[in-house]
Scaffold this motif. Structure first.
Motif, PDB file in Angstrom:
ATOM      1  N   ILE A   1      68.613   2.570  65.220  1.00  0.00           N
ATOM      2  CA  ILE A   1      68.286   3.331  64.181  1.00  0.00           C
ATOM      3  C   ILE A   1      69.173   3.239  63.515  1.00  0.00           C
ATOM      4  CG2 ILE A   1      68.887   5.965  64.408  1.00  0.00           C
ATOM      5  CD1 ILE A   1      68.092   5.439  67.028  1.00  0.00           C
ATOM      6  N   LEU A   2      70.398   2.985  63.640  1.00  0.00           N
ATOM      7  CA  LEU A   2      71.886   2.936  62.779  1.00  0.00           C
ATOM      8  C   LEU A   2      71.211   1.603  61.444  1.00  0.00           C
ATOM      9  CD1 LEU A   2      74.251   2.763  64.124  1.00  0.00           C
ATOM     10  CD2 LEU A   2      73.656   5.049  63.457  1.00  0.00           C
ATOM     11  N   GLU A   3      70.463   0.257  61.774  1.00  0.00           N
ATOM     12  CA  GLU A   3      70.060  -0.115  60.535  1.00  0.00           C
ATOM     13  C   GLU A   3      68.967   0.204  60.179  1.00  0.00           C
ATOM     14  OE1 GLU A   3      68.206  -4.761  60.946  1.00  0.00           O
ATOM     15  OE2 GLU A   3      69.907  -4.286  62.965  1.00  0.00           O
ATOM     16  N   GLN A   4      67.979   0.633  60.879  1.00  0.00           N
ATOM     17  CA  GLN A   4      67.211   1.358  60.358  1.00  0.00           C
ATOM     18  C   GLN A   4      66.854   2.585  58.351  1.00  0.00           C
ATOM     19  OE1 GLN A   4      64.047   3.798  62.267  1.00  0.00           O
ATOM     20  NE2 GLN A   4      63.064   4.184  60.610  1.00  0.00           N
ATOM     21  N   TYR A   5      68.351   2.937  58.825  1.00  0.00           N
ATOM     22  CA  TYR A   5      68.911   4.196  58.225  1.00  0.00           C
ATOM     23  C   TYR A   5      69.944   3.251  57.212  1.00  0.00           C
ATOM     24  CZ  TYR A   5      66.542   7.801  59.643  1.00  0.00           C
ATOM     25  OH  TYR A   5      65.317   8.341  60.853  1.00  0.00           O
ATOM     26  N   GLY A   6      70.479   1.758  57.294  1.00  0.00           N
ATOM     27  CA  GLY A   6      71.354   1.561  56.755  1.00  0.00           C
ATOM     28  C   GLY A   6      73.550   1.904  57.220  1.00  0.00           C
ATOM     29  N   VAL A   7      73.132   1.936  58.393  1.00  0.00           N
ATOM     30  CA  VAL A   7      73.965   2.911  58.487  1.00  0.00           C
ATOM     31  C   VAL A   7      75.447   2.265  59.369  1.00  0.00           C
ATOM     32  CG1 VAL A   7      75.493   4.884  59.323  1.00  0.00           C
ATOM     33  CG2 VAL A   7      73.146   5.215  58.046  1.00  0.00           C
ATOM     34  N   HIS A   8      76.446   2.457  59.197  1.00  0.00           N
ATOM     35  CA  HIS A   8      77.268   2.057  60.184  1.00  0.00           C
ATOM     36  C   HIS A   8      78.506   2.731  60.386  1.00  0.00           C
ATOM     37  CE1 HIS A   8      75.944  -2.331  57.593  1.00  0.00           C
ATOM     38  NE2 HIS A   8      75.846  -2.888  59.032  1.00  0.00           N
ATOM     39  N   GLY A   9      78.853   2.647  61.567  1.00  0.00           N
ATOM     40  CA  GLY A   9      80.101   2.966  61.877  1.00  0.00           C
ATOM     41  C   GLY A   9      80.824   2.489  63.560  1.00  0.00           C
ATOM     42  N   THR A  10      81.761   3.614  64.075  1.00  0.00           N
ATOM     43  CA  THR A  10      82.581   3.263  64.800  1.00  0.00           C
ATOM     44  C   THR A  10      81.800   3.214  66.435  1.00  0.00           C
ATOM     45  OG1 THR A  10      84.550   3.519  63.144  1.00  0.00           O
ATOM     46  CG2 THR A  10      85.293   3.590  65.409  1.00  0.00           C
ATOM     47  N   PHE A  11      82.387   2.005  66.622  1.00  0.00           N
ATOM     48  CA  PHE A  11      81.745   2.297  68.624  1.00  0.00           C
ATOM     49  C   PHE A  11      83.078   2.400  69.128  1.00  0.00           C
ATOM     50  CE2 PHE A  11      77.911   1.413  66.637  1.00  0.00           C
ATOM     51  CZ  PHE A  11      76.306   2.323  67.016  1.00  0.00           C
ATOM     52  N   PHE A  12      83.429   3.352  69.890  1.00  0.00           N
ATOM     53  CA  PHE A  12      84.676   3.898  70.864  1.00  0.00           C
ATOM     54  C   PHE A  12      84.050   3.780  72.090  1.00  0.00           C
ATOM     55  CE2 PHE A  12      85.966   6.690  67.618  1.00  0.00           C
ATOM     56  CZ  PHE A  12      86.751   5.631  67.012  1.00  0.00           C
ATOM     57  N   ILE A  13      84.070   1.843  72.632  1.00  0.00           N
ATOM     58  CA  ILE A  13      83.552   1.710  74.029  1.00  0.00           C
ATOM     59  C   ILE A  13      84.757   1.154  74.626  1.00  0.00           C
ATOM     60  CG2 ILE A  13      83.235  -1.168  75.187  1.00  0.00           C
ATOM     61  CD1 ILE A  13      82.409  -1.319  72.324  1.00  0.00           C
ATOM     62  N   LEU A  14      84.633   2.101  75.859  1.00  0.00           N
ATOM     63  CA  LEU A  14      84.914   2.403  77.230  1.00  0.00           C
ATOM     64  C   LEU A  14      84.982   0.097  77.341  1.00  0.00           C
ATOM     65  CD1 LEU A  14      86.276   4.671  78.904  1.00  0.00           C
ATOM     66  CD2 LEU A  14      83.365   3.811  80.461  1.00  0.00           C
TER      67      LEU A  14
END
Length: 289
Positions: free
Chosen positions: A44-57
């Protein structure tokens, strides 16, 4: 104005609402659904050209290091959600230090990049756990996003600053990027209305959240943060036999989350936490607190 898009990577059985019903020692008996849900979010994020931060357990990263590498390889920022998803004010400083140190090591080993950001499980940096800032800084974290400036039965610091600021700690300055709220006046009372995402995203109309984000950007000249969990786009997840309150908080409107996310990815600019903090500092923000 660039806003921060963040994903808290945990599985459905690890949430605080189910803690009384799912013993921590039983987690390994639950099939993981997080990988498929993260894959959908990445697409989904790739489709909208968006990068974000993944807070991973860290617990997830140790079992699925390839998931961490996939997130990082798709251009997103890797950050820590701690290791065992325990409330900070419940475990105390010693166990907290062990938790964030362990999570950082596991994530950095999987991703091959430094991990500088942290978000507490269930936003559990409160008045009772402000000592966490010192420990985070001492353990090599440079920013945190755990303070929620609202009243809540589990978390929240209602009078905390609403926008990114710096905290002076024993290990140096630490950026804090609080969860976004919109000041409103209702029935003659002033309140901070949470528009940061998660359960509020599932409960509130998406146009209202987008309006709030755009208003903060335009009127206050400040960035916001939006968050969600991979399990929130998974309406087919197993149903846990829990109390009514826990079930409502967890399951309400799961089938609508993906559509709301897609709506919010239009008309608003998003990036990683580190990107937004750099821009905020360049504009002269980030005063000490």
């Amino acid at each position: 104005m660039l806003n921060a898009l963040t994903i808290d990577v945990e599985d459905y059985f690890q949430v605080n609402a189910f803690q009384p019903y799912i013993p921590r020692e039983s987690w390994d008996s639950y099939p993981l659904r997080v990988s498929d849900n993260v894959a959908r979010l990445l697409d989904i994020l790739e489709q909208y050209g968006v990068h974000g931060t993944f807070f991973i357990l860290g617990w997830i990263a140790r079992r699925q290091p390839q998931l961490v590498r996939e997130i990082q390889g798709r251009g997103h920022e890797i950050a820590s959600h701690g290791y065992g998803h325990q409330l900070i004010f419940a475990i105390g400083p010693k166990l907290f230090r062990e938790d964030v140190r362990r999570a950082k090591l596991v994530l950095e080993d999987a991703a091959g990049v430094p991990v500088r950001g942290y978000r507490a499980p269930t936003y559990s940096i409160t008045r009772d756990s402000l000592w966490a800032f010192d420990i985070l800084s001492e353990e090599g974290y440079s920013y945190d996003s755990s303070v929620f400036p609202i009243h809540h039965d589990t978390y929240g610091i209602p009078d905390a600053p609403r926008f990114p600021y710096r905290v002076r700690t024993s290990g140096g300055m630490l950026h804090e990027f609080p969860l976004s709220t919109l000041p409103l006046r209702v029935a003659g009372r002033s309140l901070q209305f949470p528009i940061a995402g998660g359960g509020y995203l599932r409960l509130l109309p998406a146009p209202l959240i987008r309006w709030g984000i755009q208003r903060i950007n335009a009127v206050e000249g400040q960035p916001t943060v939006l968050y969600l969990h991979p399990w929130e786009i998974d309406p087919g997840q197993p149903r846990v036999q829990a109390g009514l309150r826990a079930r409502f908080r967890h399951y309400v409107n799961l089938s609508r989350t993906e559509g709301k996310l897609r709506y919010l990815l239009q008309g608003v600019r998003y990036g990683t936490m580190s990107e937004v903090l750099r821009l905020h500092d360049a504009r002269g923000g980030g005063n000490g607190a």
